[in-house]
Design a protein around this motif. Structure first.
Motif, PDB file in Angstrom:
ATOM      1  N   HIS A   1       6.806 -40.031 -29.163  1.00  0.00           N
ATOM      2  CA  HIS A   1       6.110 -39.804 -27.893  1.00  0.00           C
ATOM      3  C   HIS A   1       4.950 -38.827 -28.066  1.00  0.00           C
ATOM      4  O   HIS A   1       3.853 -39.063 -27.545  1.00  0.00           O
ATOM      5  CB  HIS A   1       7.098 -39.261 -26.862  1.00  0.00           C
TER       6      HIS A   1
ATOM      7  N   ARG B   1      -3.710 -41.044 -27.644  1.00  0.00           N
ATOM      8  CA  ARG B   1      -4.416 -41.392 -26.406  1.00  0.00           C
ATOM      9  C   ARG B   1      -5.484 -40.371 -26.034  1.00  0.00           C
ATOM     10  O   ARG B   1      -6.189 -40.553 -25.045  1.00  0.00           O
ATOM     11  CB  ARG B   1      -3.413 -41.511 -25.256  1.00  0.00           C
TER      12      ARG B   1
ATOM     13  N   TYR C   1      -4.917 -36.892 -25.561  1.00  0.00           N
ATOM     14  CA  TYR C   1      -4.446 -35.669 -24.927  1.00  0.00           C
ATOM     15  C   TYR C   1      -4.270 -34.567 -25.986  1.00  0.00           C
ATOM     16  O   TYR C   1      -3.880 -34.844 -27.118  1.00  0.00           O
ATOM     17  CB  TYR C   1      -3.109 -35.899 -24.222  1.00  0.00           C
TER      18      TYR C   1
ATOM     19  N   TYR D   1      -1.991 -32.139 -25.695  1.00  0.00           N
ATOM     20  CA  TYR D   1      -0.529 -32.193 -25.768  1.00  0.00           C
ATOM     21  C   TYR D   1       0.018 -31.101 -26.670  1.00  0.00           C
ATOM     22  O   TYR D   1       0.591 -31.345 -27.738  1.00  0.00           O
ATOM     23  CB  TYR D   1      -0.078 -33.569 -26.259  1.00  0.00           C
TER      24      TYR D   1
ATOM     25  N   MET E   1       0.970 -39.737 -27.343  1.00  0.00           N
ATOM     26  CA  MET E   1       0.128 -39.035 -26.384  1.00  0.00           C
ATOM     27  C   MET E   1      -1.114 -38.460 -27.047  1.00  0.00           C
ATOM     28  O   MET E   1      -2.206 -38.453 -26.458  1.00  0.00           O
ATOM     29  CB  MET E   1       0.934 -37.921 -25.710  1.00  0.00           C
TER      30      MET E   1
ATOM     31  N   HIS F   1       8.050 -44.916 -20.686  1.00  0.00           N
ATOM     32  CA  HIS F   1       7.118 -45.494 -21.652  1.00  0.00           C
ATOM     33  C   HIS F   1       7.821 -46.517 -22.551  1.00  0.00           C
ATOM     34  O   HIS F   1       7.232 -47.532 -22.927  1.00  0.00           O
ATOM     35  CB  HIS F   1       6.499 -44.393 -22.513  1.00  0.00           C
TER      36      HIS F   1
END
Length: 455
Positions: free
Chosen positions: A142, A149, A151, A153, A146, A211
């Motif tokens: 995960h 994408r 981010y 994070y 993220m 997700h």
């Protein structure tokens, strides 16, 4: 484990010391002495491994103080890394122990080896492998998704790693449901902050599971833990204009004989932190090319939420900013547009966010607004809160409705929406007074009309 020591002629030591470009003859002699002493021990063994490190530490401890010995381990560390780079040894045994213990630095390994019971010290030093629990693979996937994408994070992985560490150190029964795992973690600490963390973790896992399976129903967040934790948050200190003037006077006279530009740098930092509401990271990332004195703007690039904004500045601030840039040029700072606006002579010429916080906090202490020691009292970030409250007060004094101006203020501060700006509005007595006066002038008439309309 590596083979026998690879440099019987000690040529590598001489080359290594020469490559360091040490300016002092004493330093070159010290480096060579430490490394030759280390090799004297290594050559007595058929295999270069942990035992060599232990023997060298024991023999050196008989002649050196512990602090001196640990300092000399840094020299050995650098040399061993050079041996790995040139292929003379397969692996640095200190790095091997560091990876085994899942620590980021070598010095804790050296301290453990130099202790009375190295095996026990290493056992206590060992940390669980990141994302090594039964849920580790799912959490790691995960985080990677993220970040792919776009981010940043950064905070969420830290929360997941803390939970992952708990699961590794306190394994539960097989086929234990996720809710039971979270309940066990929640039971380890009864503070309000930990309860808020557990709620964040459950929201995060709900997102992870959705997700993986979009058909799962969305989890409704529970706002109560955050509200309870917020009761313990330290309230921001709202600096009055007189406080800000006092801090500016202190910054301008700040004692800095070795860095003559620093007082004016600190003065300008304070000015932008208050007048433009800049965060400390935004101050640190400002470049010379971000200031446009002709147009009267300053560009804040790629800050929180990947935003870039262009801020108009008051004429009085532009005058001070122009004076600082002229002083910066006279001090010999780089005139490249990509060079840091706040410049100093050491390192890469940039002030770090941590250094800015330390300097401005010292100004707050010298202005007698903060205790001489500790973290209590006003903070640097409170300048941003003060800017918001004092701006709203000024709008009230001039008869402007703050409600109409809040979207502009949110954009100026770099917030995603007005809700983030509302967090910065601390209700002071003066602000409450002006709000009541405005309600009396506008809202009270509406209440009177409502009573007259009743039969």
């Amino acid at each position: 484990m590596s083979a026998r020591w690879p440099d019987p002629d000690r040529v590598i030591i001489d080359r290594f010391v020469a490559s360091l470009d040490l300016h002092s003859t004493k330093s070159r002699t010290c480096y060579a002495q430490v490394l030759h002493g280390f090799q004297d021990v290594a050559e007595r063994y058929h295999v270069f491994d942990q035992e060599v490190l232990l023997v060298w530490l024991r023999e050196s401890a008989e002649r050196r103080a512990p602090s001196t010995l640990l300092h000399r381990t840094r020299i050995v560390d650098r040399f061993l890394e050079r041996l790995v780079e040139i292929g003379a040894i397969q692996r640095n045994p200190v790095v091997a122990l560091r990876d085994e213990c899942n620590t980021k630095q070598c010095m804790p390994i050296w301290r453990a080896l130099a202790s009375q019971d190295p095996e026990q010290a290493l056992a206590e030093l060992r940390q669980p492998r990141p994302f090594g629990s039964v849920l580790g693979e799912m959490m790691a996937e995960h985080v990677a998704m993220m970040r792919r994408r776009g981010y940043k994070y950064t905070s969420q992985p830290l929360l997941l790693l803390r939970f992952d560490r708990f699961l590794q150190l306190h394994p539960g029964p097989e086929a234990e449901p996720l809710s039971a795992m979270v309940d066990r973690w929640a039971a380890t600490n009864v503070t309000r902050h930990h309860a808020e963390e557990c709620e964040k973790l459950q929201r995060l896992f709900a997102k992870i599971l959705r997700h993986r399976d979009p058909s799962m129903p969305a989890r409704r967040p529970d706002p109560r833990p955050r509200k309870e934790a917020a009761k313990q948050w330290r309230k921001p200190h709202i600096y009055s204009p007189a406080d800000v003037r006092r801090m500016l006077d202190v910054a301008r006279l700040y004692p800095s004989p070795r860095a003559p530009l620093r007082p004016q740098s600190m003065y300008t930092m304070l000015l932008l932190a208050y007048c433009a509401g800049l965060r400390r990271g935004e101050l640190a990332r400002l470049n010379l090319g971000d200031v446009d004195l002709q147009v009267g703007t300053i560009t804040i690039r790629q800050t929180k939420f990947f935003k870039t904004r262009i801020l108009p500045l008051p004429d009085s601030v532009l005058v001070e900013l122009r004076a600082y840039i002229n002083a910066r040029q006279r001090a010999g700072a780089s005139q490249d547009a990509r060079s840091g606006l706040f410049w100093h002579e050491r390192g890469d010429g940039h002030y770090t966010p941590e250094m800015i916080t330390w300097l401005l906090s010292d100004v707050i202490r010298r202005a007698e607004l903060k205790p001489l020691q500790g973290k209590a009292g006003p903070r640097v970030h409170d300048l941003r809160h003060s800017m918001v409250v004092n701006r709203i007060l000024e709008w009230y004094r001039t008869g402007i409705d703050p409600q109409d101006r809040l979207p502009f203020l949110a954009t100026y501060l770099g917030h995603r929406d007005i809700n983030s700006t509302l967090v910065y509005i601390t209700v002071t007595q003066e602000l409450l007074h002006y709000a009541n006066e405005r309600f009396r002038a506008v809202g009270a008439q509406c209440l009177s009309l409502g009573r007259e309309a009743q039969p």
